[in-house]
Enzyme design. Structure first.
Site, PDB file in Angstrom:
ATOM      1  N   TYR A 160     -27.480   8.604   4.153  1.00 56.64           N
ATOM      2  CA  TYR A 160     -27.816   7.448   5.013  1.00 56.64           C
ATOM      3  C   TYR A 160     -26.967   7.515   6.273  1.00 56.64           C
ATOM      4  O   TYR A 160     -25.919   8.164   6.305  1.00 56.64           O
ATOM      5  CB  TYR A 160     -27.591   6.128   4.264  1.00 56.64           C
ATOM      6  CG  TYR A 160     -26.244   5.995   3.579  1.00 56.64           C
ATOM      7  CD1 TYR A 160     -25.103   5.596   4.258  1.00 56.64           C
ATOM      8  CD2 TYR A 160     -26.107   6.288   2.215  1.00 56.64           C
ATOM      9  CE1 TYR A 160     -23.874   5.474   3.618  1.00 56.64           C
ATOM     10  CE2 TYR A 160     -24.883   6.176   1.568  1.00 56.64           C
ATOM     11  CZ  TYR A 160     -23.777   5.765   2.280  1.00 56.64           C
ATOM     12  OH  TYR A 160     -22.564   5.657   1.642  1.00 56.64           O
ATOM     13  N   ASP A 182     -11.315  -0.956  -9.051  1.00 52.95           N
ATOM     14  CA  ASP A 182     -11.338   0.235  -9.903  1.00 52.95           C
ATOM     15  C   ASP A 182     -10.199   0.239 -10.928  1.00 52.95           C
ATOM     16  O   ASP A 182     -10.282   0.922 -11.946  1.00 52.95           O
ATOM     17  CB  ASP A 182     -11.223   1.509  -9.045  1.00 52.95           C
ATOM     18  CG  ASP A 182     -12.574   1.951  -8.482  1.00 52.95           C
ATOM     19  OD1 ASP A 182     -13.532   1.165  -8.544  1.00 52.95           O
ATOM     20  OD2 ASP A 182     -12.655   3.083  -7.956  1.00 52.95           O
ATOM     21  N   ARG A 238     -16.263   4.303   5.907  1.00 58.13           N
ATOM     22  CA  ARG A 238     -15.158   3.645   5.181  1.00 58.13           C
ATOM     23  C   ARG A 238     -13.999   3.279   6.112  1.00 58.13           C
ATOM     24  O   ARG A 238     -13.380   2.226   5.967  1.00 58.13           O
ATOM     25  CB  ARG A 238     -14.628   4.545   4.071  1.00 58.13           C
ATOM     26  CG  ARG A 238     -15.490   4.512   2.836  1.00 58.13           C
ATOM     27  CD  ARG A 238     -15.080   5.581   1.851  1.00 58.13           C
ATOM     28  NE  ARG A 238     -16.050   5.651   0.784  1.00 58.13           N
ATOM     29  CZ  ARG A 238     -15.897   5.095  -0.410  1.00 58.13           C
ATOM     30  NH1 ARG A 238     -14.795   4.451  -0.715  1.00 58.13           N
ATOM     31  NH2 ARG A 238     -16.833   5.193  -1.312  1.00 58.13           N
ATOM     32  N   GLU A 298       0.855  -1.192   0.000  1.00 58.33           N
ATOM     33  CA  GLU A 298       0.000   0.000   0.000  1.00 58.33           C
ATOM     34  C   GLU A 298       0.892   1.243   0.000  1.00 58.33           C
ATOM     35  O   GLU A 298       1.768   1.382   0.850  1.00 58.33           O
ATOM     36  CB  GLU A 298      -0.921  -0.027   1.234  1.00 58.33           C
ATOM     37  CG  GLU A 298      -1.645   1.278   1.521  1.00 58.33           C
ATOM     38  CD  GLU A 298      -2.482   1.808   0.350  1.00 58.33           C
ATOM     39  OE1 GLU A 298      -3.315   1.064  -0.184  1.00 58.33           O
ATOM     40  OE2 GLU A 298      -2.270   2.980  -0.047  1.00 58.33           O
TER      41      GLU A 298
HETATM   42  C1  LIG Z   1     -18.681   9.468  -3.802  1.00 61.56           C
HETATM   43  C2  LIG Z   1     -18.482   7.981  -3.928  1.00 61.56           C
HETATM   44  C3  LIG Z   1     -19.382   7.106  -3.315  1.00 61.56           C
HETATM   45  C4  LIG Z   1     -19.241   5.714  -3.456  1.00 61.56           C
HETATM   46  N1  LIG Z   1     -20.135   4.862  -2.823  1.00 61.56           N
HETATM   47  C5  LIG Z   1     -20.011   3.522  -2.974  1.00 61.56           C
HETATM   48  C6  LIG Z   1     -20.936   2.643  -2.303  1.00 61.56           C
HETATM   49  O1  LIG Z   1     -21.841   3.068  -1.591  1.00 61.56           O
HETATM   50  N2  LIG Z   1     -20.768   1.279  -2.469  1.00 61.56           N
HETATM   51  C7  LIG Z   1     -19.755   0.764  -3.249  1.00 61.56           C
HETATM   52  O2  LIG Z   1     -19.661  -0.478  -3.369  1.00 61.56           O
HETATM   53  N3  LIG Z   1     -18.861   1.591  -3.889  1.00 61.56           N
HETATM   54  C8  LIG Z   1     -18.964   2.941  -3.755  1.00 61.56           C
HETATM   55  N4  LIG Z   1     -18.056   3.773  -4.369  1.00 61.56           N
HETATM   56  C9  LIG Z   1     -16.975   3.190  -5.198  1.00 61.56           C
HETATM   57  C10 LIG Z   1     -15.806   2.723  -4.347  1.00 61.56           C
HETATM   58  O3  LIG Z   1     -15.337   3.754  -3.510  1.00 61.56           O
HETATM   59  C11 LIG Z   1     -14.653   2.250  -5.254  1.00 61.56           C
HETATM   60  O4  LIG Z   1     -15.167   1.461  -6.294  1.00 61.56           O
HETATM   61  C12 LIG Z   1     -13.661   1.412  -4.431  1.00 61.56           C
HETATM   62  O5  LIG Z   1     -13.022   2.220  -3.468  1.00 61.56           O
HETATM   63  C13 LIG Z   1     -12.625   0.754  -5.341  1.00 61.56           C
HETATM   64  O6  LIG Z   1     -11.756   0.025  -4.550  1.00 61.56           O
HETATM   65  P1  LIG Z   1     -10.309  -0.377  -5.074  1.00 61.56           P
HETATM   66  O7  LIG Z   1      -9.702  -1.134  -3.957  1.00 61.56           O
HETATM   67  O8  LIG Z   1     -10.398  -0.994  -6.404  1.00 61.56           O
HETATM   68  O9  LIG Z   1      -9.539   1.000  -5.291  1.00 61.56           O
HETATM   69  P2  LIG Z   1      -9.194   2.162  -4.256  1.00 61.56           P
HETATM   70  O10 LIG Z   1     -10.225   2.248  -3.183  1.00 61.56           O
HETATM   71  O11 LIG Z   1      -8.918   3.378  -5.083  1.00 61.56           O
HETATM   72  O12 LIG Z   1      -7.857   1.671  -3.569  1.00 61.56           O
HETATM   73  C14 LIG Z   1      -6.637   1.608  -4.283  1.00 61.56           C
HETATM   74  C15 LIG Z   1      -5.500   1.590  -3.282  1.00 61.56           C
HETATM   75  O13 LIG Z   1      -4.278   1.411  -4.003  1.00 61.56           O
HETATM   76  C16 LIG Z   1      -3.288   2.284  -3.457  1.00 61.56           C
HETATM   77  N5  LIG Z   1      -2.302   2.534  -4.533  1.00 61.56           N
HETATM   78  C17 LIG Z   1      -2.462   3.254  -5.672  1.00 61.56           C
HETATM   79  N6  LIG Z   1      -1.352   3.204  -6.430  1.00 61.56           N
HETATM   80  C18 LIG Z   1      -0.460   2.431  -5.754  1.00 61.56           C
HETATM   81  C19 LIG Z   1       0.878   1.998  -6.019  1.00 61.56           C
HETATM   82  N7  LIG Z   1       1.539   2.317  -7.150  1.00 61.56           N
HETATM   83  N8  LIG Z   1       1.493   1.206  -5.093  1.00 61.56           N
HETATM   84  C20 LIG Z   1       0.847   0.842  -3.957  1.00 61.56           C
HETATM   85  N9  LIG Z   1      -0.412   1.223  -3.657  1.00 61.56           N
HETATM   86  C21 LIG Z   1      -1.060   1.995  -4.540  1.00 61.56           C
HETATM   87  C22 LIG Z   1      -4.075   3.520  -3.034  1.00 61.56           C
HETATM   88  O14 LIG Z   1      -3.361   4.251  -2.051  1.00 61.56           O
HETATM   89  C23 LIG Z   1      -5.353   2.889  -2.488  1.00 61.56           C
HETATM   90  O15 LIG Z   1      -5.272   2.574  -1.112  1.00 61.56           O
HETATM   91  C24 LIG Z   1     -18.171   5.182  -4.238  1.00 61.56           C
HETATM   92  C25 LIG Z   1     -17.261   6.064  -4.841  1.00 61.56           C
HETATM   93  C26 LIG Z   1     -17.406   7.439  -4.697  1.00 61.56           C
HETATM   94  C27 LIG Z   1     -16.424   8.358  -5.371  1.00 61.56           C
END
Ligand SMILES: Cc1cc2nc3c(=O)[nH]c(=O)nc-3n(C[C@H](O)[C@H](O)[C@H](O)COP(=O)(O)OP(=O)(O)OC[C@H]3O[C@@H](n4cnc5c(N)ncnc54)[C@H](O)[C@@H]3O)c2cc1C
Length: 390
Positions: free
Chosen positions: A200, A280, A92, A18
């Site tokens: 909520y 994502d 979160r 991370e």
């Molecule tokens: C306003 C808003 C509301 C939302 N509400 C919901 C909801 O109610 N329910 C739901 O299911 N989803 C919701 N989402 C979507 C959700 O937040 C994302 O889809 C989710 O966080 C994606 O998770 P992830 O682990 O793929 O990526 P991220 O959460 O972006 O995590 C990626 C991680 O990788 C790390 N990282 C990045 N680059 C590197 C690197 N080179 N080396 C090491 N670490 C790195 C970052 O620091 C981060 O911790 C919402 C999004 C938004 C913007």
């Protein structure tokens, strides 16, 4: 983190890198539907999540001006009985905390913070990367590094996400600042011309999480920590129902954040060789179906099941991608379409209000009944028809 826990449960040794100095999240809520609480509960997190989450009784879609209910669904005991798993509203930081604590106690998982991944290389028999100045080597690399993924750039070259023309304001309101019963124990989604507002409870009802989305051009900063001007927020929602305006009035101006919304179109490929993507990084999704994190969590369970089935690592990763691409692409395009549907004006909005109920019920059933541990069902779903999502 969920992928790491699912892999460790199958006996794999996992290292998590991370970039941030610690596992955490700034203040904002997230909705977790049964398709992902199924995964989290099966990982043993039921009691921990239940202790910090808020359990809504329903979901209501409301009119921005009159406050009238356009459509409502059950999210409480009836939903839990039907799908076997609950619907949570959770802070979160509480979700990340629960996952990080469980991962830290798992002997098969090594957690590295302050470890930004760079310099990825792969060969026929392994993958190596540099993180925090140290070189590591493993059998596979899962890029779960978000919308600006470094691993994605390594695989397919750099490509900027697209700005959607919408901005999300976010804030948490202490429930004690509002009259008792002012906010119902449901997920509320107010639909208006050019915008919508979701709120909520989180933290067992102590805080109200608010996300206020408005169409806006010319401001494209994407940061969880970018503060916004509350006067601009008030102006954006000036004509809206009192139920929205009073919430904005109760927000702490110093903790009102502004976030430009980006997404990406669905990708045809997620990986190459021993490297793949998750969450994502490969299916950045607008939050208009509240499914982005849910998809990342489901990905983790399917990925672990595919790798645990044995055989060639690269073939197992391609199987995982094949099982996940159609479902996540549907949700990406459905979420994007919801931006239009939620923000309709005039006659189009009247027609939307008339038909929303039936399409939403079909969509929610398709979303919630997915069992990420059942690869046969996932295969059938990947091959089968899916409804238009709303
Ligand atoms: C306003 C808003 C509301 C939302 N509400 C919901 C909801 O109610 N329910 C739901 O299911 N989803 C919701 N989402 C979507 C959700 O937040 C994302 O889809 C989710 O966080 C994606 O998770 P992830 O682990 O793929 O990526 P991220 O959460 O972006 O995590 C990626 C991680 O990788 C790390 N990282 C990045 N680059 C590197 C690197 N080179 N080396 C090491 N670490 C790195 C970052 O620091 C981060 O911790 C919402 C999004 C938004 C913007």
């Amino acid at each position: 983190m969920t992928a790491a826990l699912c892999l460790a449960a199958k006996g794999f040794a996992v290292s998590v890198f991370e970039a941030a100095p610690a596992f955490g999240e700034i203040g904002a809520g997230i909705q977790l539907s049964p398709n992902c609480t199924r995964v989290l509960h099966r990982l043993g997190l039921a009691d921990t999540l239940e202790a910090v989450a808020f359990l809504p009784v329903g979901g209501q879609v409301r009119d921005w001006s009159s406050g009238g209910i356009i459509h409502e669904v059950e999210l409480g005991d009836g939903l839990r009985r039907h799908y076997g798993y609950p619907y949570y509203h959770i802070h979160r930081a509480d979700l990340i905390g629960a996952l990080a604590e469980t991962a830290a106690a798992e002997p098969g998982i090594a957690l590295h913070t302050g470890a930004e991944v760079s310099r990825i290389e792969q060969s026929a028999d392994g993958v190596s990367l540099t993180a925090g100045g140290t070189r590591y080597r493993g059998r596979a690399l899962i890029g779960a590094d978000g919308i600006h993924s470094t691993v994605r750039s390594f695989l397919f070259g750099p490509e900027a996400p697209r700005f959607t023309g919408t901005v999300a304001w976010r804030g948490l309101v202490p429930a004690a600042r509002l009259p008792e019963g002012f906010v119902r124990p449901v997920s509320s989604n107010w639909l208006g011309p050019g915008g919508h507002v979701v709120h909520y409870y989180v933290r067992r009802g102590a805080l109200v999480n608010c996300v206020l989305v408005i169409e806006k051009q010319g401001w494209e900063r994407e940061s969880w920590t970018e503060r916004g001007d509350i006067e601009e927020l008030k102006a954006d929602f000036a004509g809206w129902h009192e139920g929205v305006r009073r919430l904005i009035g109760a927000m702490d101006p110093a903790a009102c954040y502004k976030w430009a919304l980006f997404d990406r179109p669905p990708m045809r490929r997620w990986g190459r060789g021993r490297v793949t993507l998750l969450g994502d990084a490969c299916h950045a999704t607008l939050p208009f179906m509240a499914q982005g994190a849910a998809m990342a969590i489901e990905d983790g369970a399917v990925l672990a099941a595919c790798l645990a089935a044995g055989g060639d690592v690269a073939a197992s990763l391609r199987r995982y991608e094949g099982l996940r691409r159609a479902r996540t692409a549907r949700i990406q395009t459905g979420s994007r379409r919801n931006a239009e549907v939620f923000h309709m004006r005039g006659e189009a909005a009247v027609e939307r209000n008339r038909t929303l109920g039936a399409s939403r019920r079909r969509t929610l059933d398709w979303l919630y009944r997915y069992d990420a541990f059942d690869l046969e069902a996932a295969e059938a779903m990947a091959a089968g028809a899916t409804p238009d999502l709303c």
